[in-house]
Design an enzyme around this catalytic site. Structure first.
Site, PDB file in Angstrom:
ATOM      1  N   GLU A  63     -14.114  -0.046   1.302  1.00 35.97           N
ATOM      2  CA  GLU A  63     -12.638  -1.490   1.024  1.00 35.97           C
ATOM      3  C   GLU A  63     -11.944  -1.449   2.345  1.00 35.97           C
ATOM      4  O   GLU A  63     -10.936  -1.408   2.303  1.00 35.97           O
ATOM      5  CB  GLU A  63     -11.987  -0.433  -0.202  1.00 35.97           C
ATOM      6  CG  GLU A  63     -11.224  -1.297  -0.550  1.00 35.97           C
ATOM      7  CD  GLU A  63      -9.526  -0.514  -1.507  1.00 35.97           C
ATOM      8  OE1 GLU A  63      -9.849  -0.905  -2.781  1.00 35.97           O
ATOM      9  OE2 GLU A  63      -9.042   0.421  -1.141  1.00 35.97           O
ATOM     10  N   GLU A  74      -4.361   6.676  -7.133  1.00 34.82           N
ATOM     11  CA  GLU A  74      -4.543   7.124  -5.921  1.00 34.82           C
ATOM     12  C   GLU A  74      -2.809   6.606  -5.104  1.00 34.82           C
ATOM     13  O   GLU A  74      -2.446   5.927  -6.073  1.00 34.82           O
ATOM     14  CB  GLU A  74      -5.789   5.941  -5.532  1.00 34.82           C
ATOM     15  CG  GLU A  74      -5.599   5.279  -3.959  1.00 34.82           C
ATOM     16  CD  GLU A  74      -6.125   3.776  -4.276  1.00 34.82           C
ATOM     17  OE1 GLU A  74      -6.354   3.368  -2.836  1.00 34.82           O
ATOM     18  OE2 GLU A  74      -5.868   3.305  -4.930  1.00 34.82           O
TER      19      GLU A  74
END
Length: 262
Positions: free
Chosen positions: A243, A146
């Site tokens: 998130e 990521e």
């Protein structure tokens, strides 16, 4: 893709209750999957019971990170000299993923240490990532990397989607792909739809939050209808991790799902 599959990130959502109560809370709110970065403070069997009792799928875990205040606080993978600790962490992460029935392990890159050039840290990350990919081969667990934005994660080794994609390409393993977080992408680079379309065939997992304050979709600057349309059109069939920090409570804030994601 018939419709988005949203996973509740239990670090960010349902914080109105203790961590172990968040599984049932997520299921009661209609979620079928959950993710959270670190399970390692709990025995895997205990977390598996929480999942099974709530009828939930564990979607994503992170590889272990170092202690707060240490150079490895945001991950070990890019830090020269911590190769042994990194490998122990990957073994532990894979063991938890297996015990929890989790199909994705995020190999967290880490912050480039002071005195180490970014190129050297990136090379160390790729080398460690290649080892992790070899270790994960045949386990049924796929690995993801990521990119994170420099405002929230200054000095993170993967500061752009191009860097994350380059790491994946350098290793060249079929079970290694991208975790693309639209929040980080918007803060760092923008151009969400084009960037997603360019990388879609390498994306294994998505995460969402709305800048500038990282609340739920619809509270900030992203045009989510266009984003979700691009995701649907790409044929993406994975999970989308929520998130974000709810603006005014987790359950009251879930109306965005019908408002922007249909």
């Amino acid at each position: 893709m018939t419709g988005p599959r949203f996973a509740a990130n239990l670090k960010w959502l349902f914080t109105e209750v203790d961590f172990e109560a968040r599984f049932e809370a997520a299921a009661a709110a209609g979620f079928a999957g959950v993710e959270y970065p670190s399970p390692y403070a709990y025995p895997a069997a205990r977390l598996r019971r929480r999942l099974d009792d709530a009828g939930l799928t564990q979607v994503l875990l992170n590889s272990p990170k170092g202690a707060p205040g240490t150079p490895a606080r945001a991950g070990l993978a890019c830090i020269p000299g911590l190769e042994a600790e990194f490998r122990v962490g990957i073994e532990r992460g894979l063991a938890y993923a297996d015990a929890l029935g989790c199909g994705l392990l995020h190999v967290v890159g880490g912050i480039v240490p002071r005195g180490v050039g970014r190129d050297r840290a990136f090379a160390r990350y790729v080398t460690n990532l290649a080892w992790a990919a070899e270790r994960a081969a045949g386990t049924g667990v796929r690995l993801v990397v990521e990119a994170q934005n420099g405002r929230d994660a200054p000095g993170f080794v993967l500061g752009s989607q191009a860097q994350a994609a380059a790491a994946v390409e350098a290793v060249g393993a079929d079970h290694l792909g991208l975790l693309l977080d639209f929040y980080h992408l918007q803060v760092a680079e923008g151009d969400l739809v084009r960037t997603y379309r360019r990388l879609a065939d390498r994306v294994f997992h998505l995460q969402i939050a709305d800048p500038p304050s990282r609340h739920e979709p619809g509270t900030g600057e992203i045009g989510w209808r266009a984003v979700f349309r691009a995701v649907r059109d790409s044929g993406y069939d994975g999970w989308i991790g929520c998130e974000y920090a709810p603006l005014a409570g987790t359950v009251p804030g879930l109306g965005w799902m019908s408002a922007v994601a249909e």
